[in-house]
Design a protein around this motif. Structure first.
Motif, PDB file in Angstrom:
ATOM      1  N   TYR A   1       0.784  -1.311   0.102  1.00  0.00           N
ATOM      2  CA  TYR A   1       0.015   0.027  -0.031  1.00  0.00           C
ATOM      3  C   TYR A   1       0.930   1.298  -0.079  1.00  0.00           C
ATOM      4  CZ  TYR A   1      -3.436   3.386   1.542  1.00  0.00           C
ATOM      5  OH  TYR A   1      -4.331   4.589   1.870  1.00  0.00           O
ATOM      6  N   VAL A   2       1.760   1.158   0.810  1.00  0.00           N
ATOM      7  CA  VAL A   2       2.697   2.414   0.870  1.00  0.00           C
ATOM      8  C   VAL A   2       3.424   2.638  -0.225  1.00  0.00           C
ATOM      9  CG1 VAL A   2       4.733   3.428   2.480  1.00  0.00           C
ATOM     10  CG2 VAL A   2       2.881   2.333   3.555  1.00  0.00           C
ATOM     11  N   LEU A   3       3.965   1.749  -1.097  1.00  0.00           N
ATOM     12  CA  LEU A   3       4.609   1.766  -2.182  1.00  0.00           C
ATOM     13  C   LEU A   3       3.719   1.793  -3.268  1.00  0.00           C
ATOM     14  CD1 LEU A   3       7.351  -1.094  -1.426  1.00  0.00           C
ATOM     15  CD2 LEU A   3       7.650   1.315  -1.263  1.00  0.00           C
ATOM     16  N   ASN A   4       2.610   1.844  -3.110  1.00  0.00           N
ATOM     17  CA  ASN A   4       1.469   2.106  -4.186  1.00  0.00           C
ATOM     18  C   ASN A   4       1.825   0.902  -5.250  1.00  0.00           C
ATOM     19  OD1 ASN A   4      -0.616   3.350  -5.273  1.00  0.00           O
ATOM     20  ND2 ASN A   4       0.632   4.880  -6.550  1.00  0.00           N
ATOM     21  N   MET A   5       2.087  -0.148  -4.817  1.00  0.00           N
ATOM     22  CA  MET A   5       2.179  -1.184  -5.710  1.00  0.00           C
ATOM     23  C   MET A   5       0.643  -2.074  -5.831  1.00  0.00           C
ATOM     24  SD  MET A   5       5.771  -2.929  -4.775  1.00  0.00           S
ATOM     25  CE  MET A   5       7.183  -2.145  -4.952  1.00  0.00           C
ATOM     26  N   ARG A   6      -0.229  -1.247  -6.750  1.00  0.00           N
ATOM     27  CA  ARG A   6      -1.496  -1.752  -6.958  1.00  0.00           C
ATOM     28  C   ARG A   6      -1.546  -3.143  -7.591  1.00  0.00           C
ATOM     29  NH1 ARG A   6      -6.229   1.631  -9.898  1.00  0.00           N
ATOM     30  NH2 ARG A   6      -7.713  -0.160 -10.364  1.00  0.00           N
ATOM     31  N   PRO A   7      -0.670  -3.455  -8.604  1.00  0.00           N
ATOM     32  CA  PRO A   7      -1.054  -4.880  -9.148  1.00  0.00           C
ATOM     33  C   PRO A   7      -0.667  -5.815  -8.062  1.00  0.00           C
ATOM     34  CG  PRO A   7      -0.098  -3.484 -10.667  1.00  0.00           C
ATOM     35  CD  PRO A   7      -0.021  -2.637  -9.251  1.00  0.00           C
ATOM     36  N   LYS A   8       0.408  -5.808  -7.587  1.00  0.00           N
ATOM     37  CA  LYS A   8       0.874  -6.777  -6.694  1.00  0.00           C
ATOM     38  C   LYS A   8      -0.236  -7.043  -5.480  1.00  0.00           C
ATOM     39  CE  LYS A   8       5.874  -7.211  -7.093  1.00  0.00           C
ATOM     40  NZ  LYS A   8       7.162  -7.437  -6.246  1.00  0.00           N
ATOM     41  N   LEU A   9      -0.703  -5.792  -4.896  1.00  0.00           N
ATOM     42  CA  LEU A   9      -1.655  -5.937  -3.676  1.00  0.00           C
ATOM     43  C   LEU A   9      -2.962  -6.572  -4.425  1.00  0.00           C
ATOM     44  CD1 LEU A   9      -2.473  -5.172  -0.915  1.00  0.00           C
ATOM     45  CD2 LEU A   9      -3.005  -2.747  -1.517  1.00  0.00           C
ATOM     46  N   ALA A  10      -3.346  -6.104  -5.409  1.00  0.00           N
ATOM     47  CA  ALA A  10      -4.472  -7.092  -6.154  1.00  0.00           C
ATOM     48  C   ALA A  10      -4.293  -8.549  -6.121  1.00  0.00           C
ATOM     49  CB  ALA A  10      -4.702  -6.353  -7.551  1.00  0.00           C
ATOM     50  N   PHE A  11      -2.995  -9.015  -6.580  1.00  0.00           N
ATOM     51  CA  PHE A  11      -2.575 -10.496  -6.543  1.00  0.00           C
ATOM     52  C   PHE A  11      -2.587 -10.999  -5.204  1.00  0.00           C
ATOM     53  CE2 PHE A  11       0.729 -13.260  -6.052  1.00  0.00           C
ATOM     54  CZ  PHE A  11       0.316 -14.411  -6.751  1.00  0.00           C
ATOM     55  N   LEU A  12      -2.127 -10.203  -4.439  1.00  0.00           N
ATOM     56  CA  LEU A  12      -2.232 -10.589  -2.927  1.00  0.00           C
ATOM     57  C   LEU A  12      -3.379 -11.018  -2.444  1.00  0.00           C
ATOM     58  CD1 LEU A  12      -0.104 -11.668  -0.533  1.00  0.00           C
ATOM     59  CD2 LEU A  12      -0.494  -9.274   0.160  1.00  0.00           C
ATOM     60  N   ALA A  13      -4.429  -9.935  -2.651  1.00  0.00           N
ATOM     61  CA  ALA A  13      -5.834  -9.979  -2.340  1.00  0.00           C
ATOM     62  C   ALA A  13      -6.317 -11.220  -2.997  1.00  0.00           C
ATOM     63  CB  ALA A  13      -6.589  -8.677  -2.542  1.00  0.00           C
ATOM     64  N   HIS A  14      -6.386 -11.379  -4.115  1.00  0.00           N
ATOM     65  CA  HIS A  14      -6.812 -12.656  -4.891  1.00  0.00           C
ATOM     66  C   HIS A  14      -6.323 -14.007  -4.306  1.00  0.00           C
ATOM     67  CE1 HIS A  14      -8.456 -14.967  -8.092  1.00  0.00           C
ATOM     68  NE2 HIS A  14      -7.480 -15.484  -8.165  1.00  0.00           N
ATOM     69  N   LEU A  15      -4.998 -13.875  -3.898  1.00  0.00           N
ATOM     70  CA  LEU A  15      -4.483 -15.269  -3.217  1.00  0.00           C
ATOM     71  C   LEU A  15      -4.826 -15.526  -1.935  1.00  0.00           C
ATOM     72  CD1 LEU A  15      -2.235 -17.222  -3.406  1.00  0.00           C
ATOM     73  CD2 LEU A  15      -0.693 -15.698  -2.516  1.00  0.00           C
ATOM     74  N   CYS A  16      -5.023 -14.312  -1.031  1.00  0.00           N
ATOM     75  CA  CYS A  16      -5.502 -14.535   0.179  1.00  0.00           C
ATOM     76  C   CYS A  16      -7.096 -15.114   0.298  1.00  0.00           C
ATOM     77  CB  CYS A  16      -5.444 -13.491   0.956  1.00  0.00           C
ATOM     78  SG  CYS A  16      -3.790 -12.866   1.622  1.00  0.00           S
ATOM     79  N   SER A  17      -7.702 -14.513  -0.686  1.00  0.00           N
ATOM     80  CA  SER A  17      -9.222 -14.885  -0.674  1.00  0.00           C
ATOM     81  C   SER A  17      -9.563 -16.403  -1.201  1.00  0.00           C
ATOM     82  CB  SER A  17      -9.858 -13.817  -1.646  1.00  0.00           C
ATOM     83  OG  SER A  17     -11.325 -14.028  -1.864  1.00  0.00           O
ATOM     84  N   SER A  18      -8.439 -16.660  -2.143  1.00  0.00           N
ATOM     85  CA  SER A  18      -8.656 -18.115  -2.677  1.00  0.00           C
ATOM     86  C   SER A  18      -8.061 -19.054  -1.643  1.00  0.00           C
ATOM     87  CB  SER A  18      -7.805 -18.222  -3.950  1.00  0.00           C
ATOM     88  OG  SER A  18      -6.508 -18.141  -3.612  1.00  0.00           O
ATOM     89  N   ILE A  19      -7.086 -18.613  -0.669  1.00  0.00           N
ATOM     90  CA  ILE A  19      -6.869 -19.806   0.142  1.00  0.00           C
ATOM     91  C   ILE A  19      -7.896 -20.046   1.181  1.00  0.00           C
ATOM     92  CG2 ILE A  19      -5.010 -20.079   1.877  1.00  0.00           C
ATOM     93  CD1 ILE A  19      -3.018 -19.038  -0.052  1.00  0.00           C
ATOM     94  N   ASP A  20      -8.288 -18.794   1.929  1.00  0.00           N
ATOM     95  CA  ASP A  20      -9.193 -18.557   3.240  1.00  0.00           C
ATOM     96  C   ASP A  20      -9.530 -17.305   2.969  1.00  0.00           C
ATOM     97  OD1 ASP A  20     -10.634 -18.832   5.410  1.00  0.00           O
ATOM     98  OD2 ASP A  20      -8.901 -19.719   6.673  1.00  0.00           O
ATOM     99  N   LYS A  21     -10.692 -17.038   2.560  1.00  0.00           N
ATOM    100  CA  LYS A  21     -11.377 -15.872   2.740  1.00  0.00           C
ATOM    101  C   LYS A  21     -11.726 -15.223   4.184  1.00  0.00           C
ATOM    102  CE  LYS A  21     -14.488 -16.251  -0.298  1.00  0.00           C
ATOM    103  NZ  LYS A  21     -15.612 -16.149  -1.304  1.00  0.00           N
ATOM    104  N   PHE A  22     -11.922 -16.174   5.012  1.00  0.00           N
ATOM    105  CA  PHE A  22     -12.196 -15.814   6.382  1.00  0.00           C
ATOM    106  C   PHE A  22     -11.318 -15.848   7.493  1.00  0.00           C
ATOM    107  CE2 PHE A  22     -16.463 -17.496   4.163  1.00  0.00           C
ATOM    108  CZ  PHE A  22     -17.046 -16.174   4.427  1.00  0.00           C
ATOM    109  N   ARG A  23     -10.194 -15.735   7.243  1.00  0.00           N
ATOM    110  CA  ARG A  23      -9.008 -15.420   8.028  1.00  0.00           C
ATOM    111  C   ARG A  23      -8.949 -14.088   8.313  1.00  0.00           C
ATOM    112  NH1 ARG A  23      -4.426 -19.182   8.383  1.00  0.00           N
ATOM    113  NH2 ARG A  23      -3.187 -17.249   9.111  1.00  0.00           N
ATOM    114  N   PRO A  24      -8.386 -13.728   9.501  1.00  0.00           N
ATOM    115  CA  PRO A  24      -8.318 -12.113   9.653  1.00  0.00           C
ATOM    116  C   PRO A  24      -7.363 -11.303   8.791  1.00  0.00           C
ATOM    117  CG  PRO A  24      -8.455 -13.155  11.851  1.00  0.00           C
ATOM    118  CD  PRO A  24      -8.456 -14.236  10.605  1.00  0.00           C
ATOM    119  N   GLU A  25      -6.177 -11.978   8.356  1.00  0.00           N
ATOM    120  CA  GLU A  25      -5.161 -11.558   7.780  1.00  0.00           C
ATOM    121  C   GLU A  25      -5.866 -11.563   6.357  1.00  0.00           C
ATOM    122  OE1 GLU A  25      -3.147 -14.224  10.746  1.00  0.00           O
ATOM    123  OE2 GLU A  25      -4.926 -14.185   9.441  1.00  0.00           O
ATOM    124  N   SER A  26      -6.491 -12.246   5.889  1.00  0.00           N
ATOM    125  CA  SER A  26      -7.188 -12.098   4.419  1.00  0.00           C
ATOM    126  C   SER A  26      -7.896 -10.853   4.202  1.00  0.00           C
ATOM    127  CB  SER A  26      -7.944 -13.275   4.099  1.00  0.00           C
ATOM    128  OG  SER A  26      -7.102 -14.658   3.990  1.00  0.00           O
TER     129      SER A  26
END
Length: 673
Positions: A351-376
């Motif tokens: 977020y701080v580095l404004n790396m939007r594509p990487k953050l989007a990938f990370l959000a998609h990855l976390c959601s696919s693994i377990d969308k109901f984890r606090p970290e996700s």
């Protein structure tokens, strides 16, 4: 740090035993931590003699899960209770915590045990037999320590679950943060009696194994009895040092580096103490070559340990070396692609580095693994925040807190989102709840200061900024906030001291970055924040100290070319009056993550190359031009005003100044004639 083949085998055996013992007591996070560490230990290269010894040892090997307790009394009790223990553990695994506790400690038994006080409290005064009465009428049940821990631990977890249910929705009308775990009193009084029996002089009971000390310490932490909790947790790690949960509770109790150094000599001398010290120092935002060397030594022992790799990444993160931290987290994610632990910190960096594509990938990855984890949920919330969808971000931070009310990142980041939404009341409440979870979280203190500053309540803002600066004494951003607040309150002298410390703090971080091997200028003292320099100069001007003001204004203008002024002069100005120091509340040093969600600098891009023309440097140049006018240095005034016209900032005022300079120069020429 190197271990021999024999020591490596002993380490693996100890970690195997830790996984089994923690799993038997349903301490799943500690078991997972030990198992991950065990998996990262490389197999030793054995010599012929060591190979023979290893083979001989394997022939008589017995798995820790089926090995008998070395204490004969405990072993006999465990054998008798095996059927009930298996029943209780199956209930715990199915999250039926009350049923688990009632297998060994039914409510009728607990109420009878804990309601029968000493008979001398009910016997009339004057009765001789009152003084010789037993402290309790009913004795504690004869249970193994493993079964007792499981029953009492289930009782605590059941109370936490009911507390969350009674609190209703996050930040709702009933969510006041005042609801307590009603089972803590029962567990606390039971353990108090249990330990009192073993401390008696005539006690022949078997010694404790360390897990009940851990449970009692955890209960006392929840009851805010931190001094007693510290003692019991230290006893726990001495008796069984491989329970990572006990070390984490100790970490949460450490308020600063001084306390950490104080308890270090009384810790057990083994690898766990070394890991604990490194992890706690990272959580206290310490930097330096010694800590980096300690983390690298641990990586030599556990090359693929996700925990140690995370510590290294967080060390760079806290040192504001964001690009290196991002690279370390990226490598960690490639090595452990299904691990969600600490990915909320990674999302903050992206977020701080404004790396939007990487953050989007990370959000998609976390959601696919377990969308109901606090970290996700935190990762997805950060992604929506980067898209300026603040309502959606709040929704996911609320979801994270519904899953885990102690999720510190979610409370703090939700406060940031409410600030963006101009909901100051909700922002303040979010930050306060973050502080309740962890009083060492400087981000929440800083957020409170900013919110109260928006409300123009500068006295409150100053108090919270001081708390944040006390937690991060080498963060220039904290001291700049303190100095700006003091400036608004008219306390210019104290404001100058705080802003000077901000300049020194920034140079400290740059020297720290270079110690980690990051690229950066060697003499960063001459490259300073022009805004801070302008503020210092303005306050000196209001105090009537014109020469000091002029020196800082010139230094501010010099930052356009990368601080291309005399380095000795810059250092002398920055460190003038070294005895001046601004005292802050030092009662709570140390805590987690950087100023997340928009409260963090963008990193070191372009450092050492100059800031170019900024509003601050233009204002400083205008002040210097007017100063030159007052001192009748018309040539300098004309040059500075001409430069202002080229800057594109305050052009009209600069043109007016040029006309005035020329008229005065013409008048001076006529006078000379």
């Amino acid at each position: 740090m190197r271990l021999s083949a024999t020591d490596t085998l002993h380490l693996k055996e100890a970690l195997q035993n830790a996984v089994v013992k923690c799993s038997e007591r349903c301490l799943y996070q500690s078991a997972k931590w030990a198992a991950e560490l065990l998996d990262s230990v490389p197999d030793p290269v054995l010599s012929d003699l060591d190979q023979k010894e290893a083979v001989a040892g394997l022939q008589g090997y017995q798995h820790p899960a089926v090995s008998a307790n070395p204490d004969p009394v405990e072993a006999e009790l465990e054998a008798k209770e095996l059927s009930k223990y298996l029943l209780a553990k199956s209930f715990f695994d199915c999250k039926e915590f009350d049923r688990c506790a009632s297998v060994f400690l039914p409510d009728s038994l607990l109420s009878g045990l804990l309601s029968t006080k000493a008979t001398d409290a009910t016997t009339p005064k004057g009765k001789a037999k009152a003084s010789s009465a037993p402290p309790y009428e009913q004795a504690l049940p004869s249970l193994s320590q493993k079964s007792l821990f499981l029953a009492l631990y289930a009782k605590v977890i059941s109370g936490e679950k009911k507390k969350n249910e009674e609190s209703e929705m996050i930040m709702g009308p009933q969510d006041l943060g005042t609801i307590k775990n009603s089972h803590l009193v029962v567990v606390s009084r039971f353990l108090e009696r249990w330990f009192a029996e073993r401390k008696a002089e005539d006690s022949d009971l078997p010694p404790s194994q360390g897990f009940l000390e851990y449970l009692y310490g955890m209960v006392m932490v929840k009851e805010k009895n931190e001094d007693a909790a510290l003692d019991y947790l230290l006893n726990s790690v001495h008796l069984f040092p491989w329970n990572w949960g006990a070390w984490l509770e100790l970490t949460n109790l450490i308020s600063g580096v001084e306390q950490l150094n104080k308890i270090t000599p009384v810790l057990p001398q083994n690898i766990m103490s070394f890991i604990f010290y490194a992890n706690t120092a990272v959580n206290l935002y310490q930097q330096g070559q010694d800590l980096a060397a300690s983390v690298n030594d641990l990586l030599k022992l556990f090359p693929t340990s996700s925990f140690i790799l995370t510590c290294r990444a967080l060390l760079n993160y806290h040192s504001k070396d964001l690009y290196t931290a991002e690279q370390n987290f990226s490598n960690l994610l490639a090595l452990h692609p299904h691990r969600l632990d600490s990915l909320d910190h990674y999302s903050n960096i992206l977020y701080v580095l404004n790396m939007r594509p990487k953050l989007a990938f990370l959000a998609h990855l976390c959601s696919s693994i377990d969308k109901f984890r606090p970290e996700s949920c935190v990762v997805i919330g950060n992604y929506y925040s980067l898209l300026s969808l603040h309502e959606k971000a709040v929704q996911y931070f609320r979801r994270a807190l519904t899953l885990d009310r102690s999720c510190l990142s979610a409370w703090t980041l939700m406060g940031h989102e409410y600030v963006e939404l101009k909901n100051t009341h909700a922002a303040i409440e979010s930050y306060r709840r973050a502080v309740d979870v962890n009083r060492r979280d400087y981000r929440a203190w800083y957020g409170l200061g900013q919110t109260y500053e928006v409300l123009e309540m500068n006295s409150y803002a100053l108090y919270y900024y001081k708390k944040a600066a006390g937690l991060r004494p080498w963060d220039g951003k904290m001291w700049q906030a303190v100095g700006s607040c003091l400036q608004k309150m008219g306390k210019d002298r104290d404001g100058i001291k705080a802003l000077k410390r901000a300049l020194l703090a920034d140079s400290y971080y740059d020297s720290t970055l270079s110690s980690f091997g990051s690229a950066g200028p060697a003499d960063r003292m001459a490259q300073m924040d022009p805004e801070v320099l302008l503020q210092i100069a303005s306050m000196y001007d209001r105090l009537g100290e014109v020469e000091e003001a002029r020196a800082y204004m010139e230094l501010c203008v010099a930052q356009e070319d990368g601080g291309a002024t005399d380095n000795a002069d810059a250092s002398a100005v920055c460190t003038s009056n070294p005895g001046e120091s601004f005292v802050v509340h030092g009662d709570s040093p140390g805590s987690d993550g950087d100023a997340e969600g928009g409260y963090e600098g963008r990193g070191g891009a372009g450092q050492g190359e100059g800031t170019g023309v900024t509003v601050a440097t233009s204002k400083a140049r205008m002040w210097l031009a007017r100063y030159a006018m007052r001192t009748e240095d018309y040539v300098t005034a004309n040059r500075l005003a001409t430069e202002l016209c080229q800057d594109g900032v305050e052009v009209e005022e600069a043109k007016a100044l040029i006309r005035e300079v020329r008229s005065r120069m013409e008048l001076a020429d006529l006078t000379e004639r």
